[in-house]
Design a protein around this motif. Structure first.
Motif, short mmCIF file in Angstrom:
data_model
loop_
_atom_site.label_atom_id
_atom_site.label_comp_id
_atom_site.label_asym_id
_atom_site.label_seq_id
_atom_site.Cartn_x
_atom_site.Cartn_y
_atom_site.Cartn_z
N TRP A 247 -10.29 36.79 -25.30
CA TRP A 247 -11.23 37.44 -26.21
C TRP A 247 -10.84 38.91 -26.36
CZ3 TRP A 247 -16.03 40.22 -24.36
CH2 TRP A 247 -16.83 40.64 -25.42
N PRO B 288 -17.61 41.41 -30.34
CA PRO B 288 -18.10 40.19 -30.98
C PRO B 288 -17.69 40.11 -32.44
CG PRO B 288 -19.88 41.77 -30.67
CD PRO B 288 -18.70 42.32 -29.95
N GLY B 289 -17.40 38.88 -32.87
CA GLY B 289 -17.18 38.62 -34.28
C GLY B 289 -15.83 39.01 -34.83
N GLN C 271 -12.18 38.67 -35.89
CA GLN C 271 -11.26 37.58 -36.17
C GLN C 271 -9.88 38.18 -36.42
OE1 GLN C 271 -12.63 34.86 -39.17
NE2 GLN C 271 -14.54 34.42 -38.11
N THR D 94 -11.98 34.29 -31.00
CA THR D 94 -13.17 34.91 -31.58
C THR D 94 -14.43 34.39 -30.90
OG1 THR D 94 -12.09 35.16 -33.72
CG2 THR D 94 -14.49 35.27 -33.69
N LEU D 95 -15.31 35.30 -30.49
CA LEU D 95 -16.62 34.93 -29.93
C LEU D 95 -17.70 35.68 -30.70
CD1 LEU D 95 -15.97 35.09 -26.06
CD2 LEU D 95 -15.88 33.09 -27.54
N SER D 96 -18.74 34.98 -31.06
CA SER D 96 -19.87 35.62 -31.74
C SER D 96 -20.74 36.35 -30.72
CB SER D 96 -20.70 34.57 -32.47
OG SER D 96 -21.35 33.71 -31.54
N ALA D 97 -21.62 37.19 -31.21
CA ALA D 97 -22.54 37.90 -30.32
C ALA D 97 -23.41 36.91 -29.56
CB ALA D 97 -23.41 38.87 -31.13
N GLU D 98 -23.83 35.82 -30.21
CA GLU D 98 -24.66 34.82 -29.55
C GLU D 98 -23.88 34.10 -28.45
OE1 GLU D 98 -27.67 31.18 -30.73
OE2 GLU D 98 -25.80 31.40 -31.85
N GLU D 99 -22.60 33.80 -28.73
CA GLU D 99 -21.78 33.12 -27.72
C GLU D 99 -21.55 34.03 -26.51
OE1 GLU D 99 -19.19 30.04 -30.47
OE2 GLU D 99 -18.55 32.13 -30.30
#
Length: 488
Positions: A63, A67-68, A70, A85-90
């Protein structure tokens, strides 16, 4: 003999060694003029693997730290980087939740209570699969993949299923708990099966490898012998998974070099002067984490002041507590508690010219840390549970004068190797107070005898030797298992 091929449709790259870790080995930085660039991250793992990665034309999956984002794969100083890529929620669910509010406290002897939330586990599985897919795509036919740490415990099996041609290793940087604690985990079977996808599962301590093998026997009923675990394979055959201790270390030569720089030695003298030239400086360097025993250390030091055994004119404690997991509630509470205790001790014992505890809640560059190591007469490592604790080894490496005393918790992995340190049980406050006084009063001859033995151990067993020994074991075991897969 032709090399095994990846599954149809997989993109073939030239990465013969793929490292899979939660983070890439680089940080995204913006300078004063607004220019954005990548900078190599500090840390022992990055240093250890850099030469290996260069030789192997390696790839690093991780990572990128925000977050977010790409990003396409890119090259950095000879290493192929593959961003995930990891989202803020992940990040909230997989990293802050499952990794650091479930696995971290459970694996550190439940010093804080772990929480078991199914939504965290679901995110953990999803993210682990994304890492496994990225690694499978980055690996050349028959490549070696080395998975790092507790955030990615499911990746080995996922990789094994999608890329049976690979040799897969996993290293567990934190403790592995006794079965009585591990058995609490609702997903205990899935984690063990995930780890056993590897050919070699490495741990910091012999005891951790033993705990893992016992958990496998209890939950999966697989036979274990010495360091080997017999894992069922196709057509009634078994493959051998090596579960063994490979204690990690530091790039000792770089710390020796830094400790000999005139400007860093001058900075060490300046630090002593800024602290009022006390007779003895005690030092603690930790992430602000409940596993590090900072509260116990402060209690012992405060009681020594109350007892009149030491005075602020003669002895100062410098506590560096770098910020950590500031969005996790247990860490917010810990910071409040530690800062309240520091304030009370200083309020009771400070004078106009001397401070009992110099508390620094910030991270410092390595050069400043080496200066602190050189300034400190006593290094306090009071971990309640720690996989290794590299700070202990860093302090020892810098002490080319063979002076200084290392107080080392018996619950840190480093205690297995650094037997010449003054060992302490941080839960025994009276014992810790006695050990601190012993360190303060230790004659130079005894300091020299102990430090020479400690330095010999750290320099002989550096981080390069760690990576070489793990990869050699992985090559041997993985090659043997590959033969089993070819000839069931």
């Amino acid at each position: 003999m032709p090399r095994p091929q990846p599954p149809s449709g997989a993109r073939v790259t030239q990465a013969e060694l793929v490292v899979v870790a939660n983070r890439l080995p680089v940080d995204h930085v913006t300078d004063g003029s607004g220019e954005q660039s990548w900078r190599r991250s500090p840390g022992g793992l990055v240093t250890a693997l850099e030469p290996v990665m260069r030789r192997a034309d390696g790839a690093w999956v991780g990572w990128p730290g925000k977050p977010g984002i790409q990003l396409d794969p890119f090259e950095f100083e000879g290493t192929h980087l593959v961003p995930v890529t990891l989202s803020a929620e992940e990040i909230e669910l997989y990293y802050e939740g499952m990794s650091n509010d479930t696995f971290w406290p459970l694996y550190h002897d439940v010093i804080a209570e772990p929480r078991y939330r199914r939504v965290w586990w679901d995110a953990y599985v999803k993210v682990n699969r994304r890492f496994a897919e990225a690694a499978a795509e980055a690996a050349a036919p028959g490549a070696t993949v080395w998975v790092q740490d507790y955030q990615l415990q499911l990746v080995p099996r996922m990789l094994r299923e999608s890329r049976p041609d690979l040799i897969i290793g996993y290293f567990h940087h934190i403790p592995f708990p006794a079965y009585g604690l591990y058995s609490q985990l609702p997903w205990r079977r899935q984690v063990l099966e995930g780890l056993l996808g590897a050919d070699v599962v490495g741990f910091q301590r012999v005891a951790d490898a033993g705990n893992f093998a016992r958990a496998v026997r209890r939950v999966l009923r697989y036979p274990t012998k010495a360091s080997g675990i017999a894992v069922p394979h196709d057509h009634g055959t078994t493959r051998n998974v090596l579960a063994k201790a490979f204690p990690i270390s530091i790039d000792a030569s770089s710390y020796v070099e830094l400790s000999q720089r005139p400007e860093i030695r001058a900075r060490a003298a300046q630090i002593r002067e800024e602290l009022g030239n006390p007779k003895k400086i005690l030092l603690g360097v930790d992430r602000l984490d409940y596993t590090k025993g900072i509260r116990h250390r402060l209690k012992a030091f405060g009681e020594l002041l109350e007892d009149g055994k030491i005075s602020v004119e003669d002895v100062t404690l410098v506590q560096v507590a770098s910020p950590s997991r500031e969005r996790v509630e247990a860490y917010v509470q810990l910071r409040d508690e530690i800062e309240l205790r520091v304030g009370r001790i200083n309020g009771d014992f400070d004078t106009m010219g001397h401070t009992a505890i110099r508390y620094l809640h910030q991270a410092y560059p390595r050069e400043e840390m080496v200066a602190l190591f050189l300034a400190a007469d006593v290094m306090l490592v009071t971990a309640l549970r720690d996989g290794m604790n590299l700070v202990a080894k860093e302090y020892v490496a810098t002490r080319t004068d063979n002076r200084g005393v290392l107080l080392l918790s018996e619950f840190a992995g480093a205690a297995d190797e650094l037997s010449s340190a003054v060992r302490i049980n941080p839960h025994d406050i009276d014992g810790m107070k006695e050990a601190i006084m012993r360190a303060i009063e230790m004659p130079p001859a005894e300091q020299g005898r102990r430090m020479r033995a400690l330095r010999r151990k750290v320099i002989e067993n550096d981080v390069a030797k760690w990576s070489q020994s793990f990869l050699a074991a992985l090559e041997t075991t993985g090659t043997a298992n590959r033969a089993i897969r070819r000839n069931p």
